[in-house]
Design an enzyme around this catalytic site. Structure first.
Site, mmCIF file in Angstrom:
data_model
loop_
_atom_site.group_PDB
_atom_site.id
_atom_site.type_symbol
_atom_site.label_atom_id
_atom_site.label_comp_id
_atom_site.label_asym_id
_atom_site.label_seq_id
_atom_site.Cartn_x
_atom_site.Cartn_y
_atom_site.Cartn_z
ATOM 1 N N LYS A 173 0.868 -1.183 0.000
ATOM 2 C CA LYS A 173 0.000 0.000 0.000
ATOM 3 C C LYS A 173 0.905 1.232 0.000
ATOM 4 O O LYS A 173 1.794 1.365 0.842
ATOM 5 C CB LYS A 173 -0.867 -0.024 1.252
ATOM 6 C CG LYS A 173 -1.585 1.274 1.543
ATOM 7 C CD LYS A 173 -2.531 1.071 2.713
ATOM 8 C CE LYS A 173 -3.051 2.387 3.231
ATOM 9 N NZ LYS A 173 -4.066 2.202 4.263
HETATM 10 C C1 5RP Z 1 -1.923 4.731 8.017
HETATM 11 C C2 5RP Z 1 -2.758 3.846 7.182
HETATM 12 C C3 5RP Z 1 -4.163 4.244 6.885
HETATM 13 O O1 5RP Z 1 -4.955 3.115 6.894
HETATM 14 C C4 5RP Z 1 -4.156 4.870 5.537
HETATM 15 O O2 5RP Z 1 -3.495 6.061 5.533
HETATM 16 C C5 5RP Z 1 -5.487 4.838 4.768
HETATM 17 O O3 5RP Z 1 -6.266 5.811 5.096
HETATM 18 P P1 5RP Z 1 -6.447 7.163 4.297
HETATM 19 O O4 5RP Z 1 -7.121 6.814 2.997
HETATM 20 O O5 5RP Z 1 -7.298 7.941 5.226
HETATM 21 O O6 5RP Z 1 -5.077 7.761 4.051
HETATM 22 O O7 5RP Z 1 -2.318 2.840 6.711
HETATM 23 O O8 5RP Z 1 -0.595 4.339 7.929
#
Ligand code: 5RP
Length: 267
Positions: A173
């Site tokens: 991610k």
């Molecule tokens: C923090 C994360 C959060 O889950 C991620 O940032 C996803 O949320 P958003 O779309 O609000 O950024 O992994 O490290």
């Protein structure tokens, strides 16, 4: 890949399309109270039918989420820092693999801080988690967290994503940026994007569209869904982009129709 690992992954990323809509509500693990997540159970309840998986901490899972639900769980298993400190990079593993199994997690999520003072520590955490996950057939999702001093560009995010995959993460991610296709092309496992800070709905839909057009498997989106005035319509619109191949313009039109707003206003 063994059957358990494959089966869990298939619950998160649709095997027929390679796409996914993940709903992230794990923000409290380092920032505590988060707008829109005051009562996480109530926030996610109407959204779950549109989410392929739900990313959260074990505390919120145990206390706020119906155990009879069927949405695959992506369990946040790293943490140990808070927004009270300037440097968030000193994370450790905070959940044992045994507890992740008890919670029937479909994947375990961990942040890595490439380029930070804690680069080595967080990459070793990732490696250890991948070993544990491999032992029990549970995939690992690595989040390429970005320190304040890092530039969110394809060179940096591509480096961090590739390292995460090389160390064994089954899903990466990261953040969307220009030349995002370079990140995807340089990463041998599916890449999903975080939504980041809340922006206008129209812009968040463009972000989702641009990411999947550049090869992302989908989104792991939080604030741009649950902080919207129209969270259900927003996740539906994101889903139409990721799973139905709709353009952001089409998704926006449908969003406006569903929320009773003139489409011209926010374009
Ligand atoms: C923090 C994360 C959060 O889950 C991620 O940032 C996803 O949320 P958003 O779309 O609000 O950024 O992994 O490290």
């Amino acid at each position: 890949m063994d059957w358990g690992m494959q089966n869990r992954l298939a619950g998160i990323i649709k095997p027929e399309s390679g796409r996914c809509v993940m709903l992230a509500v794990d923000h409290g693990y380092f920032q505590g109270p988060t707008t829109g997540l005051e009562k996480p159970g109530e926030t996610v309840a109407p959204l779950l039918r549109y989410a392929d998986s739900l990313m959260l901490t074990r505390g919120v899972l145990r206390n706020c989420i119906d155990a009879a639900g069927r949405t695959p769980i992506v369990l946040r298993v790293s943490g140990g820092t808070s927004v009270l400190k300037d440097d968030l990079s000193s994370e450790d593993l905070t959940v044992s693999v045994e507890d992740a199994i008890r919670l029937n997690a479909s994947a375990m999520a961990i942040s890595v801080f490439v380029g930070s003072d804690n680069e080595k520590k967080t990459l070793k955490n990732l490696s250890r988690l991948c070993d544990d996950g491999q032992k029990y057939g549970i995939p690992t999702l690595a989040v390429t967290a970005v320190g304040k001093q890092m530039v969110r560009d394809a060179r940096y995010l591509g480096l961090a994503s590739r390292i995460a995959a090389e160390l064994g993460a089954q899903i990466v991610k990261t953040y969307y940026c220009d030349d995002f296709d370079k990140i995807v092309n340089g990463c041998p496992v599916p890449v999903v994007i975080a939504g980041g800070k809340k922006i206008e709905e129209r812009d968040a839909l463009k972000l989702a569209f641009d990411a999947v057009s550049a090869g992302a498997a989908g989104v792991d989106m939080g604030r741009n869904i649950f902080q919207s005035r129209w969270p259900v319509q927003m996740i539906q619109a994101v889903r139409s982009i990721v799973h139905e191949g709709q353009s952001d313009a089409h998704a926006w039109d449908a969003f406006c129709a569903a929320t009773d707003q003139p489409t011209a206003v926010a374009r």
